[in-house]
Motif scaffolding. Sequence first.
Motif, mmCIF file in Angstrom:
data_model
loop_
_atom_site.group_PDB
_atom_site.id
_atom_site.type_symbol
_atom_site.label_atom_id
_atom_site.label_comp_id
_atom_site.label_asym_id
_atom_site.label_seq_id
_atom_site.Cartn_x
_atom_site.Cartn_y
_atom_site.Cartn_z
ATOM 1 N N SER A 85 0.801 -1.215 0.000
ATOM 2 C CA SER A 85 0.000 0.000 0.000
ATOM 3 C C SER A 85 0.831 1.261 0.000
ATOM 4 C CB SER A 85 -0.946 0.013 1.218
ATOM 5 O OG SER A 85 -1.827 -1.080 1.171
ATOM 6 N N ASN A 90 -15.890 -4.805 -2.523
ATOM 7 C CA ASN A 90 -16.776 -5.597 -3.389
ATOM 8 C C ASN A 90 -18.205 -5.294 -2.957
ATOM 9 O OD1 ASN A 90 -18.330 -7.461 -4.747
ATOM 10 N ND2 ASN A 90 -17.037 -9.215 -4.272
ATOM 11 N N LEU A 120 -14.780 -3.926 -9.073
ATOM 12 C CA LEU A 120 -13.928 -4.167 -7.906
ATOM 13 C C LEU A 120 -12.727 -3.230 -7.933
ATOM 14 C CD1 LEU A 120 -13.901 -8.093 -8.025
ATOM 15 C CD2 LEU A 120 -15.378 -6.640 -6.658
ATOM 16 N N ASP A 121 -12.937 -1.998 -8.337
ATOM 17 C CA ASP A 121 -11.836 -1.051 -8.521
ATOM 18 C C ASP A 121 -11.114 -0.776 -7.209
ATOM 19 O OD1 ASP A 121 -12.770 -0.955 -11.052
ATOM 20 O OD2 ASP A 121 -13.519 1.105 -10.975
ATOM 21 N N PRO A 122 -9.807 -1.101 -7.103
ATOM 22 C CA PRO A 122 -9.036 -0.647 -5.941
ATOM 23 C C PRO A 122 -8.880 0.871 -5.983
ATOM 24 C CG PRO A 122 -7.923 -2.431 -7.113
ATOM 25 C CD PRO A 122 -9.002 -1.928 -8.006
ATOM 26 N N ASN A 177 -10.319 -1.592 -1.025
ATOM 27 C CA ASN A 177 -10.760 -2.609 -1.972
ATOM 28 C C ASN A 177 -12.155 -3.060 -1.520
ATOM 29 O OD1 ASN A 177 -8.202 -3.515 -3.731
ATOM 30 N ND2 ASN A 177 -7.538 -3.033 -1.660
#
Length: 589
Positions: free
Chosen positions: A373, A549, A406-408, A547
């Motif tokens: 990260s 969902n 599911l875009d980070p 993240n």
Amino acid sequence: MSDCSSSGSDEDLDPESELVDELGGTLSKWTNYIHGWQDRWIALKGNILSYYRSADEKEYGCRGSICLSKVVITPHEFDECRFDVSVNDSIWYLRAEHPLLRQQWIDTIELHKAESGYGSESSLRRHGSLLSLTSAASGLSTTSASSLKKGYSLREKLAEMETFRDILCRQVDTLQRYFDNCADADSKDELHRDKVSDDEENFPSLRPDYLNNNSSSKEKLFPVDSLKAPVGIDFKGEAITFKATTAGILSTLSHCIDILVKQEESWQRRLDKEIERRRRAEDAYKAALTELKKKPHYGGPDYEEGPNSLINEEEFFDAVEAALDKHDQIEVQAERSRVSRQISLSPDTYSSIGTQKYSKKVEEMVHSHMTYSLQDVGGDANWQLVIEEGDMKVYRREVEENGLVLDPLKATHSVRGVTGHEVCHYFWDTAYRNDWETTIESFQVVETLSDKAVIVHQTHKRVWPASQRDVLYVSVIRKILSTNENDPDTWLVCNFSVDHDSYPPSARCIRAKINVAMICQTLISPPEGDKDITRDNILCKITYVANVNPGGWAPASVLRAVAKREYPKFLKRFTTYVQEKTSDEAILF
């Protein structure tokens, strides 16, 4: 019907008693787009379908009812447990627990509709002539007292006309008898003259007996009644009465005409008012239709988020954006009235998590975030810069799996005057969650794993037409010591989804999955001379990664647009909150 209860046994019920007994059971009913599906007690008695908040509240009266005589029952095309009951513009959206129970409800309602509708044999036996009597009574009840007063003069004059008619009929009868008697007397007198003439011709020397004063002989020749004129009639008086009666009739008719003319004027005014009222109603209806076309209004479960939703992506986004704007306005008002609370932080509040069943997963997540990260995204072509406002930058990497977004997301920010410990504390501690988080409807600490790790169940506010969502996650706060003396220590809060037996997924919410980290480092610029370090010398570098969902069926474009809008607002709102809370407190490193 397994979910319905009735009085008496099935064998003892005849067709009429079936319609009298009440059937009832629990179904889910769509209330509105805020509360969605709610359990309601549905009761069926005769040809009336009613619903109550619950079976225990029946004594307080039903919340709504519809007549089954013209009801239309529509099983849903896609949802096997749902059926709609509609009468004209009134629609009840109902759901059973399983398809078999839905079919039992539909069959039972259809049976009562067929048996209790007007025209059926049982209906005729029950109602008899009640309908016609009611109709007759309703005709009287619709006549207001004011209308009776307006028509009173006309009815009074019509009664006078009836009286005049009776008088004329009697006068005509009297005159007719008079003229009949006159004609009869004239006829008898003519016959007598003819007879006398014949006698004089046959016996000219004889003196007629009728010249004698003997009354008995005269009566024999000329009966008294036949020679008398009609007596007992005042012909002049009758003529005067007849003239007065006809004059009264003419006067009354004139009065009736005047009343009718006045009423016609009144009726015309009422007709003009009614025409104008209907014209305005038609104009308002057309205006409403035009407004609805400009700004569509959606209601009912068919327009909420789902695989078969009737709302398109653009309309979905407009509805979500409008709901978020409304939430922001409510939050601004709440912020003005919010009372600030003083807190104290203890540097030794947190201890190790110990050997819990989640400890291994916690260590994996902490290591992953500290490894990946904090990496720079500048040279990674997959990360796209979507927002840049001052020191804050928000990046996104587009990822879809089976059509699900599911875009980070990764954001970097610098905040002056606060430490990384303070930022992470306020982000982790649920005691202050509602002070800065505006999207949460409710949350509950499910389990306390240690003084630095908890399991939290969190329900987010619904943004119609999207479905409501909840999350169940472990939240951990950790201080990461630097391995290099030139690098600052790091504070980290890690939130990741887990399962828990006490909070299984609910049918009312979509369970979202999250993996979120707030990573903070404190940078200190040395003060001049021997001065103490103040908040002006402190800068906190924040790295926030998420993240998520979301689950469900929300359109990808809507999810990305909402994320682009909401994440920067969240970071600014949260960091401003921390600055305000710590401005008058001692610095906690």
